[in-house]
Scaffold this active site. Structure first.
Site, PDB file in Angstrom:
ATOM      1  N   TYR A 267     -11.171 -23.810  47.913  1.00  0.00           N
ATOM      2  CA  TYR A 267     -10.607 -25.165  47.891  1.00  0.00           C
ATOM      3  C   TYR A 267     -11.390 -25.970  46.848  1.00  0.00           C
ATOM      4  CZ  TYR A 267      -9.337 -29.750  50.045  1.00  0.00           C
ATOM      5  OH  TYR A 267      -8.905 -31.025  50.301  1.00  0.00           O
TER       6      TYR A 267
ATOM      7  N   LYS B  52      -6.845 -23.430  46.159  1.00  0.00           N
ATOM      8  CA  LYS B  52      -6.206 -24.730  46.383  1.00  0.00           C
ATOM      9  C   LYS B  52      -6.816 -25.659  45.349  1.00  0.00           C
ATOM     10  CE  LYS B  52      -5.488 -28.429  49.803  1.00  0.00           C
ATOM     11  NZ  LYS B  52      -6.027 -29.569  49.034  1.00  0.00           N
TER      12      LYS B  52
END
Length: 310
Positions: free
Chosen positions: A133, A163
């Protein structure tokens, strides 16, 4: 396959405790608006204000009764690596993927350290794909993700993608085109979705996909048809939506409480986020009506009588 995934809020009761009973209704709300999955325990979900046990309890509620075709990703990142490993192990085999952002107090300074951190978490969920992330504005871990990809595919056996919550579209595009497209690069800046399309995005994770799913679905369709001006006009509406809510009491708390306007009450926000007051709510609705945004809001389905409200 193109898909929107909602970064979900943590539902709370009036006393500030978790309200996992509303998760089934929340999931059906997303599915009714053709949102294809949930990214749980992320920044939108106030993970930093939840205990490890609360984060486990919340992902358990999302995993329970999850229908086929609804993607579930659990964010397990933590400033404490031992806690992150525990959260990853708890999710192993129960979700479609785990994700982790970098520690954000004592910050990671090298790419080697970031790879070590991610690998230590991923090995605790050996049966579950791992996503990094990337959100450098909050973590300070500002490395080229194209370089990270090259290392991660060698160092992390379960590595599945990123992400990508940053506006560096050059780096994002390099990640999308890396290799043979074996890795999923999910774009995470809602206000730049239309720009991400030109860079090759096919998947998105964001908080405003809770509120404006129909708008973004139309935006993507228009862009793919070559109607880029119309798509950009819709993107501007989404930006104004964020600005309007953020200008009241900050977007996180305002966005969560605004969902009551479409029939989904997720309760208050934890400190330091604040919910909209009645006066602020009225002001927001007036502005959104003037901007022509209200017709683009997600809509509440007809709830089954057996669906628990709380």
């Amino acid at each position: 396959m193109e898909q929107l995934m909602a970064a979900t809020y943590a539902p709370l009761k009036a006393d500030g405790s978790l309200n996992t009973g509303v998760v089934a209704r929340y999931r059906e709300f997303l599915r009714a608006n053709r949102v294809k999955g949930a990214f749980v325990n992320g920044s939108t979900g106030d993970f930093a204000s939840l205990s490890t046990e609360e984060r486990k309890e919340l992902i358990d509620a999302w995993a329970d009764g999850r229908p086929d075709g609804f993607t579930l990703v659990n964010h397990v990142g933590h400033t404490n690596l031992r806690e992150a490993r525990e959260l990853a192990a708890h999710s192993n085999g129960r979700v479609d993927a785990v994700a982790a952002l970098a520690p954000y107090y004592f910050r990671i300074r090298t790419l080697d350290s970031l790879l070590t951190y991610c690998r230590e978490i991923a090995v605790c969920a050996p049966d579950t794909p791992f996503y990094y992330y990337h959100i450098p504005v909050l973590t300070g871990a500002d490395f080229a993700m194209r370089d990270f990809l090259e290392r991660a595919e060698r160092d992390i056996p379960t590595f599945a993608g990123i992400k990508y919550s940053d506006g560096n579209l050059t780096d994002f595009g390099a990640c999308v085109s890396y290799g043979d497209g074996d890795y999923r690069i999910l774009f995470g800046v809602d206000e730049m979705l239309v720009d991400s399309l030109a860079a090759g995005a096919t998947g998105w994770v964001g908080s405003t996909y809770n509120h404006l799913a129909p708008l973004y679905q139309t935006l993507i369709r228009l862009y793919r048809k070559g109607e880029t001006d119309a798509a950009r006009q819709l993107q501007e509406k989404a930006v104004r939506f964020v600005q309007t809510l953020d200008g009241q009491c900050g977007f996180n708390g305002a966005g969560k409480s605004f969902l009551r306007e479409v029939g989904l009450d997720l309760g208050p926000s934890r400190f330091p986020h604040r919910s909209l007051t009645e006066e602020q709510r009225a002001a927001v609705m007036e502005v959104l009506e003037q901007l022509g945004i209200l017709p683009h809001l997600s809509t509440v389905p007809a709830w089954p009588a057996t669906t628990p409200a709380e």
